[in-house]
Write an enzyme that holds these catalytic residues in place. Structure first.
Site, PDB file in Angstrom:
ATOM      1  N   GLY A   9       0.833  -1.201   0.000  1.00 20.41           N
ATOM      2  CA  GLY A   9       0.000   0.000   0.000  1.00 20.41           C
ATOM      3  C   GLY A   9       0.861   1.240   0.000  1.00 20.41           C
ATOM      4  O   GLY A   9       0.468   2.293   0.503  1.00 20.41           O
ATOM      5  N   ALA A  10       2.040   1.111  -0.610  1.00 19.46           N
ATOM      6  CA  ALA A  10       3.049   2.179  -0.543  1.00 19.46           C
ATOM      7  C   ALA A  10       2.614   3.462  -1.234  1.00 19.46           C
ATOM      8  O   ALA A  10       3.077   4.547  -0.870  1.00 19.46           O
ATOM      9  CB  ALA A  10       4.359   1.686  -1.165  1.00 19.46           C
ATOM     10  N   HIS A 131     -14.291  11.111   9.996  1.00 13.73           N
ATOM     11  CA  HIS A 131     -13.160  10.971   9.092  1.00 13.73           C
ATOM     12  C   HIS A 131     -13.555  11.504   7.717  1.00 13.73           C
ATOM     13  O   HIS A 131     -14.722  11.776   7.457  1.00 13.73           O
ATOM     14  CB  HIS A 131     -12.718   9.510   8.970  1.00 13.73           C
ATOM     15  CG  HIS A 131     -11.928   9.017  10.142  1.00 13.73           C
ATOM     16  ND1 HIS A 131     -12.516   8.663  11.334  1.00 13.73           N
ATOM     17  CD2 HIS A 131     -10.592   8.828  10.315  1.00 13.73           C
ATOM     18  CE1 HIS A 131     -11.579   8.268  12.184  1.00 13.73           C
ATOM     19  NE2 HIS A 131     -10.405   8.366  11.594  1.00 13.73           N
ATOM     20  N   LYS A 135     -12.852   7.515   3.476  1.00 12.60           N
ATOM     21  CA  LYS A 135     -12.515   6.382   4.348  1.00 12.60           C
ATOM     22  C   LYS A 135     -13.529   5.272   4.156  1.00 12.60           C
ATOM     23  O   LYS A 135     -14.739   5.498   4.281  1.00 12.60           O
ATOM     24  CB  LYS A 135     -12.472   6.814   5.816  1.00 12.60           C
ATOM     25  CG  LYS A 135     -12.052   5.700   6.772  1.00 12.60           C
ATOM     26  CD  LYS A 135     -11.876   6.241   8.176  1.00 12.60           C
ATOM     27  CE  LYS A 135     -11.539   5.139   9.167  1.00 12.60           C
ATOM     28  NZ  LYS A 135     -10.271   4.438   8.834  1.00 12.60           N
TER      29      LYS A 135
END
Length: 250
Positions: A9-10, A131, A135
């Protein structure tokens, strides 16, 4: 010797922050920057896996890390206490460590600890968390963790009248949780505790996620390398001076 990290998930928002923090740590390097759709066969080549994906993919990442017998730091929310506990046999057999961090913010873990301490004194407790509208999961991992710690600190469930009505929120460990998803918000949590003639609200507000998460990410990455078993919560690696850590092995 450099510690090799696979960051899954970089390219995501949290993954980008984690990558930047690891780049600043001595002796630790992201050698495998992976996406959610990449193969995870290379996880056996690293010393630590960091999962910053989303709830559906996270389970696969953790399973692959356990199979590869590599410690994993889970930064993805959506893991309940029951789901985490179900991993215990596989983690013990692999002889590795799995660290779940619902929130990297130091202020957040202090607020949660305060809420758990106060939760013993008030029969009415509810959580309102907000949030950004992008999300995916709700309630947030932080809200779930807070509710579970409040329940663990109590001898009886909180008073939650009319929870059969949908507008009363989702009960987590007996605590009603209300989730807001709206644009312009990073993260905010209010724990509202009420008793006869008084009310106490414990609020944590994230204003800049990169700045707020960086110290906690650095602590969690270093700590996750040496963990054996399952650990939940950043508070297990930080002395916040509010009683004993409430997390620990699950």
């Amino acid at each position: 010797m450099t510690t090799r990290v696979a960051l899954v998930g970089a390219s995501g928002k949290l993954g980008t922050i984690i990558h930047r923090v690891i780049d600043g740590l001595d002796g630790i390097e992201v050698t495998h920057a992976l996406g959610s759709r990449d193969t995870f066969a290379s996880l056996s080549e690293v010393d630590l896996v960091v999962d910053a994906t989303h709830p559906v993919v996270s389970a696969e990442v953790v399973a692959e890390a356990i199979a590869a017998r590599v410690n994993v730091l889970v930064a993805t929310s959506g893991w309940s206490a029951d789901r985490i506990s179900a991993l215990r046999p596989a983690v013990a057999e692999a002889g590795i460590g799995v660290v779940f961090i619902p929130n990297f913010s130091l202020g957040s873990i202090v607020a949660t600890a305060l809420a758990a301490a106060a939760g013993r004194l008030f029969d009415s407790v509810e959580i309102v968390e907000a949030h950004r509208d992008t999300k995916i999961d709700s309630p947030s991992g932080t809200a779930v963790r807070t509710a579970e710690l409040i329940a663990a600190a109590r001898e009886v469930p909180v008073a939650a009248p009319h929870v059969d009505q949908r507008a009363r929120g989702q009960q987590v460990a007996s605590v009603p949780v209300h989730s807001l998803r709206r644009p312009g918000v990073i993260a905010r949590q209010d724990v509202i505790l009420s008793g006869p003639g008084e009310s106490l609200t414990i609020t944590h507000d994230t204003i800049d996620s990169a700045a707020a998460y960086a110290p906690g990410i650095a602590i969690a990455v270093r700590s996750a390398l040496d963990v054996t078993g399952i650990v939940v919560g950043l508070e297990n690696f930080v002395d916040i001076g509010i009683g004993a850590p409430a997390g620990g092995d699950q």
